[in-house]
Scaffold this active site. Structure first.
Site, mmCIF file in Angstrom:
data_model
loop_
_atom_site.group_PDB
_atom_site.id
_atom_site.type_symbol
_atom_site.label_atom_id
_atom_site.label_comp_id
_atom_site.label_asym_id
_atom_site.label_seq_id
_atom_site.Cartn_x
_atom_site.Cartn_y
_atom_site.Cartn_z
ATOM 1 C CG ASN A 110 -1.960 -1.145 1.106
ATOM 2 O OD1 ASN A 110 -2.006 -1.838 0.094
ATOM 3 N ND2 ASN A 110 -2.730 -1.347 2.153
ATOM 4 C CB THR A 155 -16.690 38.836 -29.326
ATOM 5 O OG1 THR A 155 -17.468 39.826 -29.992
ATOM 6 C CG2 THR A 155 -15.424 39.482 -28.781
ATOM 7 C CG HIS A 156 -20.748 37.042 -29.466
ATOM 8 N ND1 HIS A 156 -21.377 36.528 -28.358
ATOM 9 C CD2 HIS A 156 -20.291 38.269 -29.105
ATOM 10 C CE1 HIS A 156 -21.336 37.421 -27.382
ATOM 11 N NE2 HIS A 156 -20.660 38.480 -27.797
ATOM 12 C CB SER A 277 -11.424 12.737 -48.601
ATOM 13 O OG SER A 277 -12.487 11.917 -49.031
ATOM 14 C CE LYS A 283 -13.013 17.697 -47.148
ATOM 15 N NZ LYS A 283 -14.023 16.810 -46.630
ATOM 16 C CG ASN A 285 -10.228 16.300 -44.465
ATOM 17 O OD1 ASN A 285 -10.753 17.250 -45.055
ATOM 18 N ND2 ASN A 285 -10.504 15.039 -44.719
ATOM 19 C CD GLU A 290 -11.465 17.281 -38.444
ATOM 20 O OE1 GLU A 290 -11.740 16.068 -38.532
ATOM 21 O OE2 GLU A 290 -11.604 18.074 -39.382
ATOM 22 C CD GLN A 322 -4.562 -3.412 -9.239
ATOM 23 O OE1 GLN A 322 -3.884 -3.962 -8.391
ATOM 24 N NE2 GLN A 322 -5.342 -4.094 -10.069
ATOM 25 C CE LYS A 325 -0.787 0.866 -10.568
ATOM 26 N NZ LYS A 325 -1.443 1.118 -9.290
HETATM 27 N N1 ARG Z 1 -1.423 -3.556 -7.200
HETATM 28 C C1 ARG Z 1 -1.921 -2.827 -6.062
HETATM 29 C C2 ARG Z 1 -2.259 -1.374 -6.465
HETATM 30 O O1 ARG Z 1 -1.849 -0.969 -7.497
HETATM 31 C C3 ARG Z 1 -0.898 -2.841 -4.990
HETATM 32 C C4 ARG Z 1 -1.458 -2.735 -3.626
HETATM 33 C C5 ARG Z 1 -2.191 -3.945 -3.262
HETATM 34 N N2 ARG Z 1 -2.492 -3.970 -1.896
HETATM 35 C C6 ARG Z 1 -3.390 -4.823 -1.417
HETATM 36 N N3 ARG Z 1 -3.565 -4.805 -0.162
HETATM 37 N N4 ARG Z 1 -4.029 -5.644 -2.195
HETATM 38 O O2 ARG Z 1 -2.940 -0.665 -5.769
#
Ligand code: ARG
Length: 456
Positions: A110, A155-156, A277, A283, A285, A290, A322, A325
């Site tokens: 953790n 503007t607008h 296109s 075309k 583009n 975009e 988790q 990430k």
């Molecule tokens: N892979 C977990 C995460 O990214 C690691 C921590 C997991 N901890 C647990 N008590 N299961 O958060």
């Protein structure tokens, strides 16, 4: 296989394959940070005599070999090992045997994963900082180059007053400078060491957290182990900063799309940044713009995602975290390439400066300047506004521009007009706005230099 898992002790049965896959972390690529964190932790454990010095040395040497394996692409991901932390530990055990078992002393996944995430966000803040800086610097160049090139200001989406192209582009430079500062702020708050928080309650070992912080480049250590393991506000901040940045880039994209239409005709897209296109041969583009605009939706979605993931979680760590990430990585995968391609594409745009100049004076865009002319001759602005409004109505009826009205029309609208009203031009309107923040070419050059200075 249960004992191969770091937490296998109380388990007898195997984990269902679907469960393995479902719970696996999206952190395969974060080995560099994970190993750096482990090296610092092991060194500190040894120095504090929490584990034998010799084991600490073996762990550090072993981690270097594991790092080599990752770098060389020799590591095969095993779903049953769950996440990067357990992979690194298992690989270390293959290298050095029993001493590997001491690495996880005084550490929980953790606080380990909180460390990893903070290192990731910190690094990405730096990368966005650099990419934004490079684009801002390009905008400064363009701001200077086009400091005196007029274009219609809107503007607008209605023609309003002339501005310079340099002024217009530098508006984005200012926005991006603030975006960059948001990432710098985010980095500052992110750069606090969570390691040493344990699972949630802190550690019973005499850890030297300052030593680990110094080795890993953290400014300080966390004050509350529950906060440090449970909160991900730095992820939300990163996503929020990215969302605002992408919103700015999306506005610029919209303008590039508009400007490259035949209707505007302000810009020709260089071939290198345009697509065609498959059916319409004529075309060309603005797909880069975009997609940058479209991907703003992705970034906003990630921000909503992390906020929603966090909102109902009781203290402290929950596995929901988790997911954090994935938000960071998804957002960075949009913002970084967008900044980079814009830094290449925007200076390559071929502006039709003649057309921009020509249209800058159309659509009664000098009406405010004519009102200001009367104000300088003593009339209250509101009255001047009314008089020039009457002239615009007259010009509209005659299907002409204000400077095409005979002087007699001006004279009958107000005795304050004399023939020098004809000297009001796009260039005079630009030059008149010569106060800080204004579009006068002199001010635009000063603003470009100041923005460059603020880049540091
Ligand atoms: N892979 C977990 C995460 O990214 C690691 C921590 C997991 N901890 C647990 N008590 N299961 O958060």
């Amino acid at each position: 296989m249960a004992e191969q898992r770091t937490w296998g002790g109380r388990f007898e049965g195997e984990m269902d394959l679907l469960t393995q896959l479902y719970t696996a972390g999206a952190d395969h690529d974060l080995w560099e940070h994970d190993i750096a964190g482990s090296v610092a932790h092991a060194r500190m454990l040894g120095q504090q005599s929490i584990i034998p010095q010799a084991d600490a040395a073996a762990i550090i040497a072993g981690l270097a070999l594991v790092l080599d394996d990752f770098r060389a692409g020799r590591v095969i991901w095993k779903p049953e090992l769950e996440d990067i932390h357990t992979h690194v530990e298992a690989l270390l055990r293959e290298k050095i045997g029993a001493p590997a078992g001491r690495l996880h002393t005084a550490r929980s996944r953790n606080d380990q994963v909180a460390l990893l995430n903070r290192m990731l966000v910190r690094e990405l803040c730096d990368r966005v900082n650099d990419a934004a800086g490079a684009f801002i610097s390009v905008l400064c160049d363009l701001g200077e180059r086009h400091a005196a090139d007029p274009m219609p200001g809107y503007t607008h989406v209605q023609r309003a007053q002339p501005v310079t192209l340099g002024h217009h582009l530098l508006a984005y430079g200012e926005m991006l400078l603030r975006d960059r500062e948001r990432f710098q702020d985010c980095r500052r708050r992110t750069n606090v060491l969570p390691l040493g928080s344990g699972a949630l309650a802190g550690s019973p070992y005499p850890l030297d957290r300052e030593m680990v912080a110094a080795e890993l480049g953290f400014d300080s250590v966390s004050r509350n182990s529950m906060d440090a393991t449970a909160d991900r506000d730095f992820v939300a901040e990163f996503c929020a900063a990215a969302a605002i940045t992408q919103a700015h880039l999306s506005r610029l994209s919209e303008e590039i799309v508009l400007w490259s239409t035949a209707e505007f005709g302000f810009v020709r897209l260089p071939d290198a940044f345009a697509t065609g296109s498959s059916i319409m041969p004529q075309k060309k583009n603005a797909d880069v713009a975009e997609l940058a605009r479209g991907r703003a939706g992705r970034v906003f979605g990630e921000l909503m995602g992390i906020l929603t993931t966090m909102k109902g979680l009781p203290m402290a760590y929950n596995r929901d975290l988790q997911e954090d990430k994935t938000y960071v990585i998804a957002v960075a995968n949009v913002v970084l390439p967008t900044l980079r391609i814009f830094a290449a594409m925007v200076p390559a745009l071929e502006f039709d400066l003649a057309r921009m100049r020509e249209t800058a004076g159309l659509g009664y865009s000098l009406a405010t300047d004519i009102a200001d002319y009367l104000v300088k001759r003593g009339l209250p602005f509101r009255e001047a506004h009314g008089i020039v409004g009457g002239l615009v109505r007259e010009a509209e009826q005659r299907h002409c521009e204000l400077n095409e009205l005979p002087f007699a029309v001006y004279a009958s609208a107000s005795p304050l007009f004399s023939r020098d009203v004809a000297e009001i031009t796009v260039d005079s309107a630009l030059a008149a706005r010569d106060i800080p923040g204004g579009t006068a070419p002199r001010q635009v050059r000063l603003a470009a230099a100041a923005l460059r200075g603020a880049l540091g």
